[in-house]
Design a protein around this motif. Structure first.
Motif, PDB file in Angstrom:
ATOM      1  N   THR A 104      34.363   9.452-123.805  1.00 58.04           N
ATOM      2  CA  THR A 104      34.592   8.170-123.149  1.00 58.04           C
ATOM      3  C   THR A 104      34.792   8.325-121.648  1.00 58.04           C
ATOM      4  OG1 THR A 104      36.955   8.373-123.681  1.00 58.04           O
ATOM      5  CG2 THR A 104      35.588   7.063-125.201  1.00 58.04           C
ATOM      6  N   ALA A 105      35.014   9.547-121.188  1.00 56.95           N
ATOM      7  CA  ALA A 105      35.162   9.860-119.765  1.00 56.95           C
ATOM      8  C   ALA A 105      35.013  11.364-119.620  1.00 56.95           C
ATOM      9  CB  ALA A 105      36.524   9.404-119.236  1.00 56.95           C
ATOM     10  N   ASP A 106      34.857  11.809-118.392  1.00 55.49           N
ATOM     11  CA  ASP A 106      34.846  13.240-118.121  1.00 55.49           C
ATOM     12  C   ASP A 106      36.243  13.789-118.404  1.00 55.49           C
ATOM     13  OD1 ASP A 106      34.885  15.788-117.047  1.00 55.49           O
ATOM     14  OD2 ASP A 106      33.804  15.246-115.234  1.00 55.49           O
ATOM     15  N   PRO A 107      36.395  14.682-119.398  1.00 59.01           N
ATOM     16  CA  PRO A 107      37.739  15.178-119.744  1.00 59.01           C
ATOM     17  C   PRO A 107      38.433  15.913-118.608  1.00 59.01           C
ATOM     18  CG  PRO A 107      36.132  15.709-121.473  1.00 59.01           C
ATOM     19  CD  PRO A 107      35.359  15.221-120.289  1.00 59.01           C
ATOM     20  N   VAL A 108      37.670  16.441-117.664  1.00 57.24           N
ATOM     21  CA  VAL A 108      38.285  17.111-116.516  1.00 57.24           C
ATOM     22  C   VAL A 108      38.997  16.095-115.632  1.00 57.24           C
ATOM     23  CG1 VAL A 108      37.830  18.475-114.445  1.00 57.24           C
ATOM     24  CG2 VAL A 108      36.592  18.973-116.568  1.00 57.24           C
ATOM     25  N   LYS A 109      38.418  14.919-115.488  1.00 57.71           N
ATOM     26  CA  LYS A 109      39.003  13.880-114.634  1.00 57.71           C
ATOM     27  C   LYS A 109      39.982  12.993-115.404  1.00 57.71           C
ATOM     28  CE  LYS A 109      34.668  13.811-112.058  1.00 57.71           C
ATOM     29  NZ  LYS A 109      33.367  13.149-111.963  1.00 57.71           N
ATOM     30  N   VAL A 110      39.718  12.819-116.702  1.00 58.52           N
ATOM     31  CA  VAL A 110      40.554  11.961-117.549  1.00 58.52           C
ATOM     32  C   VAL A 110      40.945  12.773-118.798  1.00 58.52           C
ATOM     33  CG1 VAL A 110      40.726   9.771-118.783  1.00 58.52           C
ATOM     34  CG2 VAL A 110      39.289   9.937-116.746  1.00 58.52           C
ATOM     35  N   PRO A 111      42.085  13.455-118.760  1.00 60.17           N
ATOM     36  CA  PRO A 111      42.468  14.323-119.880  1.00 60.17           C
ATOM     37  C   PRO A 111      42.579  13.601-121.223  1.00 60.17           C
ATOM     38  CG  PRO A 111      43.805  14.808-117.938  1.00 60.17           C
ATOM     39  CD  PRO A 111      43.023  13.562-117.625  1.00 60.17           C
ATOM     40  N   SER A 112      42.780  12.303-121.220  1.00 60.86           N
ATOM     41  CA  SER A 112      42.916  11.550-122.472  1.00 60.86           C
ATOM     42  C   SER A 112      41.569  11.050-123.003  1.00 60.86           C
ATOM     43  CB  SER A 112      43.848  10.353-122.266  1.00 60.86           C
ATOM     44  OG  SER A 112      43.369   9.498-121.234  1.00 60.86           O
ATOM     45  N   ALA A 113      40.480  11.515-122.427  1.00 67.05           N
ATOM     46  CA  ALA A 113      39.144  11.096-122.881  1.00 67.05           C
ATOM     47  C   ALA A 113      38.968  11.367-124.369  1.00 67.05           C
ATOM     48  CB  ALA A 113      38.065  11.824-122.078  1.00 67.05           C
ATOM     49  N   ARG A 114      38.249  10.474-125.026  1.00 67.48           N
ATOM     50  CA  ARG A 114      38.055  10.574-126.478  1.00 67.48           C
ATOM     51  C   ARG A 114      36.598  10.889-126.805  1.00 67.48           C
ATOM     52  NH1 ARG A 114      41.377   5.067-128.270  1.00 67.48           N
ATOM     53  NH2 ARG A 114      43.434   5.763-127.506  1.00 67.48           N
ATOM     54  N   GLU A 115      36.417  11.594-127.905  1.00 71.20           N
ATOM     55  CA  GLU A 115      35.069  11.910-128.356  1.00 71.20           C
ATOM     56  C   GLU A 115      34.400  10.661-128.927  1.00 71.20           C
ATOM     57  OE1 GLU A 115      35.227  15.091-131.140  1.00 71.20           O
ATOM     58  OE2 GLU A 115      36.002  16.544-129.686  1.00 71.20           O
ATOM     59  N   LEU A 116      33.101  10.530-128.665  1.00 75.07           N
ATOM     60  CA  LEU A 116      32.309   9.428-129.218  1.00 75.07           C
ATOM     61  C   LEU A 116      31.340  10.009-130.237  1.00 75.07           C
ATOM     62  CD1 LEU A 116      31.513   7.470-125.916  1.00 75.07           C
ATOM     63  CD2 LEU A 116      32.893   6.620-127.825  1.00 75.07           C
ATOM     64  N   SER A 117      31.605   9.778-131.508  1.00 73.64           N
ATOM     65  CA  SER A 117      30.716  10.310-132.544  1.00 73.64           C
ATOM     66  C   SER A 117      29.426   9.506-132.640  1.00 73.64           C
ATOM     67  CB  SER A 117      31.424  10.320-133.901  1.00 73.64           C
ATOM     68  OG  SER A 117      31.822   9.001-134.259  1.00 73.64           O
ATOM     69  N   VAL A 118      29.485   8.236-132.196  1.00 76.47           N
ATOM     70  CA  VAL A 118      28.309   7.368-132.184  1.00 76.47           C
ATOM     71  C   VAL A 118      28.341   6.552-130.898  1.00 76.47           C
ATOM     72  CG1 VAL A 118      27.041   5.548-133.378  1.00 76.47           C
ATOM     73  CG2 VAL A 118      28.385   7.174-134.712  1.00 76.47           C
ATOM     74  N   ILE A 119      27.164   6.373-130.279  1.00 68.78           N
ATOM     75  CA  ILE A 119      27.048   5.533-129.092  1.00 68.78           C
ATOM     76  C   ILE A 119      25.678   4.881-129.112  1.00 68.78           C
ATOM     77  CG2 ILE A 119      26.162   7.415-127.643  1.00 68.78           C
ATOM     78  CD1 ILE A 119      27.722   6.173-125.296  1.00 68.78           C
ATOM     79  N   SER A 120      25.601   3.649-128.642  1.00 70.36           N
ATOM     80  CA  SER A 120      24.309   2.979-128.585  1.00 70.36           C
ATOM     81  C   SER A 120      23.484   3.537-127.428  1.00 70.36           C
ATOM     82  CB  SER A 120      24.480   1.470-128.419  1.00 70.36           C
ATOM     83  OG  SER A 120      24.884   1.149-127.091  1.00 70.36           O
ATOM     84  N   SER A 121      22.172   3.463-127.547  1.00 68.87           N
ATOM     85  CA  SER A 121      21.307   3.969-126.482  1.00 68.87           C
ATOM     86  C   SER A 121      21.527   3.201-125.178  1.00 68.87           C
ATOM     87  CB  SER A 121      19.842   3.896-126.914  1.00 68.87           C
ATOM     88  OG  SER A 121      19.488   2.581-127.316  1.00 68.87           O
ATOM     89  N   GLU A 122      21.826   1.900-125.266  1.00 73.15           N
ATOM     90  CA  GLU A 122      22.084   1.122-124.054  1.00 73.15           C
ATOM     91  C   GLU A 122      23.365   1.589-123.376  1.00 73.15           C
ATOM     92  OE1 GLU A 122      22.239  -1.893-121.025  1.00 73.15           O
ATOM     93  OE2 GLU A 122      20.715  -0.698-122.043  1.00 73.15           O
ATOM     94  N   ASP A 123      24.424   1.805-124.141  1.00 76.00           N
ATOM     95  CA  ASP A 123      25.664   2.278-123.541  1.00 76.00           C
ATOM     96  C   ASP A 123      25.505   3.691-122.985  1.00 76.00           C
ATOM     97  OD1 ASP A 123      27.161  -0.030-123.933  1.00 76.00           O
ATOM     98  OD2 ASP A 123      27.845   0.581-125.918  1.00 76.00           O
ATOM     99  N   LEU A 124      24.759   4.539-123.682  1.00 74.55           N
ATOM    100  CA  LEU A 124      24.500   5.885-123.183  1.00 74.55           C
ATOM    101  C   LEU A 124      23.729   5.822-121.869  1.00 74.55           C
ATOM    102  CD1 LEU A 124      24.594   8.967-123.665  1.00 74.55           C
ATOM    103  CD2 LEU A 124      22.387   8.735-124.823  1.00 74.55           C
ATOM    104  N   ARG A 125      22.738   4.954-121.805  1.00 77.48           N
ATOM    105  CA  ARG A 125      21.949   4.796-120.579  1.00 77.48           C
ATOM    106  C   ARG A 125      22.831   4.348-119.423  1.00 77.48           C
ATOM    107  NH1 ARG A 125      18.897   0.789-117.748  1.00 77.48           N
ATOM    108  NH2 ARG A 125      19.833  -0.861-119.004  1.00 77.48           N
TER     109      ARG A 125
END
Length: 416
Positions: free
Chosen positions: A205-226
């Motif tokens: 959900t964010a760069d874990p280096v910049k945002v330590p609380s970033a969460r893993e996304l097991s699924v993402i839409s192609s539009e959101d990924l883009r």
């Protein structure tokens, strides 16, 4: 992808002596430079290929140059071998060498392990570009040579990041272009899946280096990924995400370490998740505010044309009457100042700055999102120097030293 030749050589009726059978797949696997930087990692890549061949009759592997800056065959290392005054055509020809070496080395490693493989350059693989040096787009792929190699080998290893221009020059596709090569090859070859092996454990959900609380996304839409990619997230190249969105290709991100699928890209936005899927930040930029006179449309057209013709990319446009605000990469600041001075225009600058964004196609039409965005920044005493938005993003220009704080607070507001 316009102009791309799609070959449905796998699905449908199987003739006697056919290359493929119904229960087998054609897979595309992409390995980045970090994943190929030494012998041990290349052996891991070979192991991943062997595992894929347990479920697939044939495999196309697309590779980046081995390693990163400082490593012998990395793109930046090669560029440092020539002077700055080398032509863009010479630099393109030099840069493609890293991927060519990488493909040849991995093909050799595959054969050593007992897997029949052959390497092809991007142009040998039939990849044609629009001819823009250093940042070309793929316009078509003639798959004949690839299919010919696959008729006698289980694996073809293709140099990513490159193709051939209409004038017969080799072109590179820009940073991260091997992702794009892999996805477009998957479309052209009608592959069942494109698998991007990454050294990170997920799309986050964010760069874990910049945002330590970033969460893993097991699924993402192609539009959101883009959108995440265009706003600065670096896991998947923006053009690769665009190509996936425009097609029915199955795109998955795999962990290079474990070989497991960590993120699956789906066609439609997800309805059972947060309407904001992530936060991202862009490159370091300078913000310009320019004031002109006369007819606004003529003023904007003349100024933007002069800057564009100089090869400078602009972002975060906003205009009002005869005033325009926009950003340019930090290293283009002096060039833009020279253009504006030559036009006798009054301007001011802000910087160094960066763009911070929230991303989510699900925000379209929802009330109060901009209010929450500004409230979050205000809580940590950060001023939005400029804002822009689209149906799936809201972005603010902030001072670069405030970037991580802004990302963390936006992540807390919309995702945590």
């Amino acid at each position: 992808m316009p102009g791309t030749e799609r070959k449905s050589f796998f699905h449908g009726a199987i003739q006697e002596g056919s290359l493929f059978t119904l229960h087998k797949k054609l897979l595309i696997a992409k390995f980045g430079g970090t994943s190929l930087s030494d012998v041990q990692k290349r052996e891991t890549a070979v192991s991943h290929c062997a595992s894929l061949l347990e479920e697939s009759e044939k495999l196309v592997v697309v590779v980046s140059a081995m390693g990163r800056s400082g490593d012998p065959y990395a793109t930046d290392t090669l560029l440092n071998l020539v002077s700055e005054d080398s032509s863009v055509y010479e630099k393109d020809r030099l840069m493609v060498c890293g991927e060519v070496i990488s493909a040849l080395v991995l093909a050799s490693a595959l054969r050593k392990s007992g897997i029949s493989a052959e390497a092809l350059t991007g142009w040998e693989a039939g990849i044609a570009t629009d001819g823009e040096t250093g940042n070309a787009r793929i316009v078509s792929i003639d798959t004949a040579r690839i299919l010919d190699v696959l008729s006698s080998h289980r694996v073809v290893v293709i140099s990513g990041f490159q193709g051939l221009s209409p004038d017969g020059y080799v072109n590179t596709l820009g940073r991260g272009g091997t992702d794009t090569s892999a996805v477009v090859l998957g479309i052209a070859l009608d592959a069942d899946e494109v698998l991007l092996y990454k050294t990170v454990d997920s799309v986050y959900t964010a760069d874990p280096v910049k945002v330590p609380s970033a969460r893993e996304l097991s699924v993402i839409s192609s539009e959101d990924l883009r959108q995440m990619a265009w706003q600065g997230a670096k896991v998947v190249h923006p053009r690769a995400a665009e190509a996936a969105q425009a097609s029915d290709i199955v795109l998955k991100v795999k962990s290079f370490r474990s070989g497991k699928v960590v993120t699956e890209v789906v066609k439609q936005p997800l309805e059972n998740t947060n309407y904001i899927v992530g936060v991202a930040s862009g490159q370091v930029v300078t913000g310009f505010t320019v004031t002109g006179s006369g007819k606004p449309s003529a003023f904007f057209a003349g100024m933007f044309r002069r800057i564009a013709d100089s090869g400078i990319s602009m972002d975060m446009f906003s205009v009002f009457k005869c005033t325009a605000a926009f950003t340019v990469p930090l290293d283009s600041t002096e060039a833009v100042k020279e253009i504006l001075d030559s036009m006798a225009l009054h301007y001011s600058t802000l910087g160094p700055c960066t763009k911070v964004s929230i991303v989510g196609a699900g925000m379209h039409g929802l009330r109060g999102v901009m209010a929450r965005f500004c409230e979050a920044l205000d809580r940590v005493d950060i001023d939005a120097l400029q804002t822009v938005d689209s149906h799936a993003t809201i972005s603010a220009l902030v001072l670069v030293e405030q970037r991580d704080t802004a990302l963390q607070e936006l992540h807390r507001e919309f995702i945590e």
